[in-house]
Design a protein around this motif. Sequence first.
Motif, short mmCIF file in Angstrom:
data_model
loop_
_atom_site.label_atom_id
_atom_site.label_comp_id
_atom_site.label_asym_id
_atom_site.label_seq_id
_atom_site.Cartn_x
_atom_site.Cartn_y
_atom_site.Cartn_z
N LEU A 1 0.12 -8.32 14.05
CA LEU A 1 -0.14 -8.47 12.73
C LEU A 1 -1.54 -9.12 12.35
O LEU A 1 -1.66 -10.26 13.06
N MET A 2 -2.36 -8.60 11.45
CA MET A 2 -3.49 -9.17 11.24
C MET A 2 -3.72 -8.84 9.63
O MET A 2 -3.43 -7.68 9.07
N ALA A 3 -3.88 -9.97 9.02
CA ALA A 3 -4.17 -9.57 7.35
C ALA A 3 -5.06 -10.76 6.83
O ALA A 3 -5.07 -11.87 7.36
N PRO A 4 -5.68 -10.51 5.55
CA PRO A 4 -6.54 -11.57 5.13
C PRO A 4 -5.61 -12.65 4.41
O PRO A 4 -6.31 -13.52 4.15
N SER A 5 -4.27 -12.62 4.18
CA SER A 5 -3.60 -13.77 3.65
C SER A 5 -2.31 -14.14 4.39
O SER A 5 -1.78 -13.19 4.91
N GLU B 1 0.54 -14.75 2.89
CA GLU B 1 1.50 -13.95 2.27
C GLU B 1 1.97 -12.58 3.07
O GLU B 1 2.81 -12.21 3.12
N GLN B 2 0.41 -12.03 3.02
CA GLN B 2 0.56 -10.58 3.79
C GLN B 2 1.30 -10.59 5.15
O GLN B 2 2.14 -9.84 5.48
N LEU B 3 0.78 -11.81 5.75
CA LEU B 3 1.49 -11.92 7.03
C LEU B 3 2.98 -12.13 7.16
O LEU B 3 3.53 -11.60 7.85
N VAL B 4 3.24 -13.02 6.23
CA VAL B 4 4.94 -13.15 6.06
C VAL B 4 5.53 -11.88 5.69
O VAL B 4 6.75 -11.28 6.17
N HIS B 5 4.89 -11.09 4.82
CA HIS B 5 5.55 -9.87 4.55
C HIS B 5 5.70 -8.96 5.78
O HIS B 5 6.48 -8.25 5.89
N GLY B 6 4.60 -8.80 6.60
CA GLY B 6 4.40 -8.10 7.76
C GLY B 6 5.33 -8.60 8.74
O GLY B 6 6.07 -7.45 9.28
N MET B 7 5.85 -9.75 8.69
CA MET B 7 6.81 -10.14 9.76
C MET B 7 8.16 -9.70 9.10
O MET B 7 9.10 -9.30 10.13
#
Length: 521
Positions: free
Chosen positions: A17-21, A23-29
């Motif tokens: 997972l790689m994301a600018p925020s 929150e996006q990483l938590v959603h990705g998890m």
Amino acid sequence: MGSVGLLKNSAMVCAPLMAPSVEQLVHGMLQAKAQGADLVEIRLDGINNFQPQKDLQVLLNNNPLPVLIVYRPIWEGNEFEEDDDHIHKQLEVLRWAKELGADYIELDLKIASDFTKKEKPRWSSGCKVIASCFVDNVTSKEDLSQVVAHMQSTGADILKIVTNANDITELEKMFHLLSHCQVPLIAYSLGERGLISQLLGPKFGSVLVYGSLDCNAVPGLPTLGSLRQAYGVDFMDTDTKVFGLISKPVGHSKGPILHNPTFRHVGYNGIYVPMFVDDLKEFFRVYSSPDFAGFSVGIPYKEAVVSFCDEVDPLAKSIGAVNTIIRRPCDGKLIGYNTDCEASITAIEDALKVNGRTNGAAFLPSPLAGKLFVVVGAGGAGRALAFGAKSRRAEIVIFDIDFDRAKALAAAVSGEALPFEKLASFQPEKGAILANATPIGMHPNKDRIPVSEASLKDYVVVFDAVYTPRKTTLLKDAEAAGAITVSGVEMFLRQAIGQFHLFTRTKAPEEFMRDIVMAKF
Ligand SMILES: O=C1C[C@@](O)(C(=O)O)C[C@@H](O)[C@@H]1O
């Protein structure tokens, strides 16, 4: 036949997972967990305005799965390794990650040694260190073993080697390394040609394989869903027989979603993977072990592959095209077959029979007998169709952009070759059959058709070997003109049934396979 049903390897499926925020990483998890990942790899250096302690706290307090933390920033255009200050910052972040509960942290080989020697003796957490290394140009198996020996001296818990695959044959060195390595190892290659290093990693003993989120396709990475559902990586072990589709391109094939579940359905310990092959000679030289038990052959290799077979079945030999190869267990010889021919011809015959368009001539051996059979494309699939039509005593006309190729096929089936330029104005006699054996109309060039729309009204049956999309523009136009249409999906299913039988030496579960094709194609 091996038993499947129990987990057979300990490889974990990891979602990068790689994301600018954050929150996006938590959603990705959360998505990764829902899609079947065992752990997530979080690249911290993608986060905008990264605040190490705060962001790590949020991430590691909200992780539904074990977490592997990677931090590999590039400061002011320079790789961090070149600057002590930057290395210090990087290590500090990884130390926090460990303290805040990361399950794994990954460090570049260049700094792993110092870090593990200084830090590990004082650790009480179960956090494991992965030392990683990118090898740009793998020259030999010995080179790779030396890299591993060097990595081992870092004292890391797990080693990770990543390479760039310029050719699928380079992956065999990775498989060799994985199966001979005495320490926990992750080894794979990047890019489209590297895909099978993820798919076969569990067979050869990789600690983990990577799968992307289903909505986020990455070249060279299978999706999490395909790893678990289509490929069934959990059921692989060292005895798993590998079957591959040799083709270029290969990504369009639906073979994996048909063959893999069918192997599991009958309890056969096999996996079917797409193989992006550039050089047939090198491919067969390198993948010569009994692990690689058989192959499908797709575009553009069905004819070229004949010369790599030790023996060729008489039908395939007369067609001059092979779409199935088996490595004979007793002597390792490669035996070539053609399952396309009967698949396509019986699909057309059955469509005529079902629609009662046999001219009442039930006594004839085939409803194709005496009919004009127009084949467009004289490559592997076209040859299979033309030979099948000949065996049913049809009158054959061939078109191919390469007129010499058309003429050669016409001569072989006692038919007629016409120049490709004439195809646009070609008007067949009423009741003729049209078979498209070119890639015209295949995804993504879906709008094209190989013949003129006006000619379609004179064909009683129109068959299209293209199966992506299922209903090609040619088939739609033919249906509108009143013809019976036969999709390449039907041919695909029937050739796969023939192949499954050759691969496993057992009868294929035809209804099961048909249900998959109906539901998923
Ligand atoms: O033509 C085809 C289709 C195929 O190449 C595929 O794309 O899965 C597989 C081959 O076995 C078959 O003959």
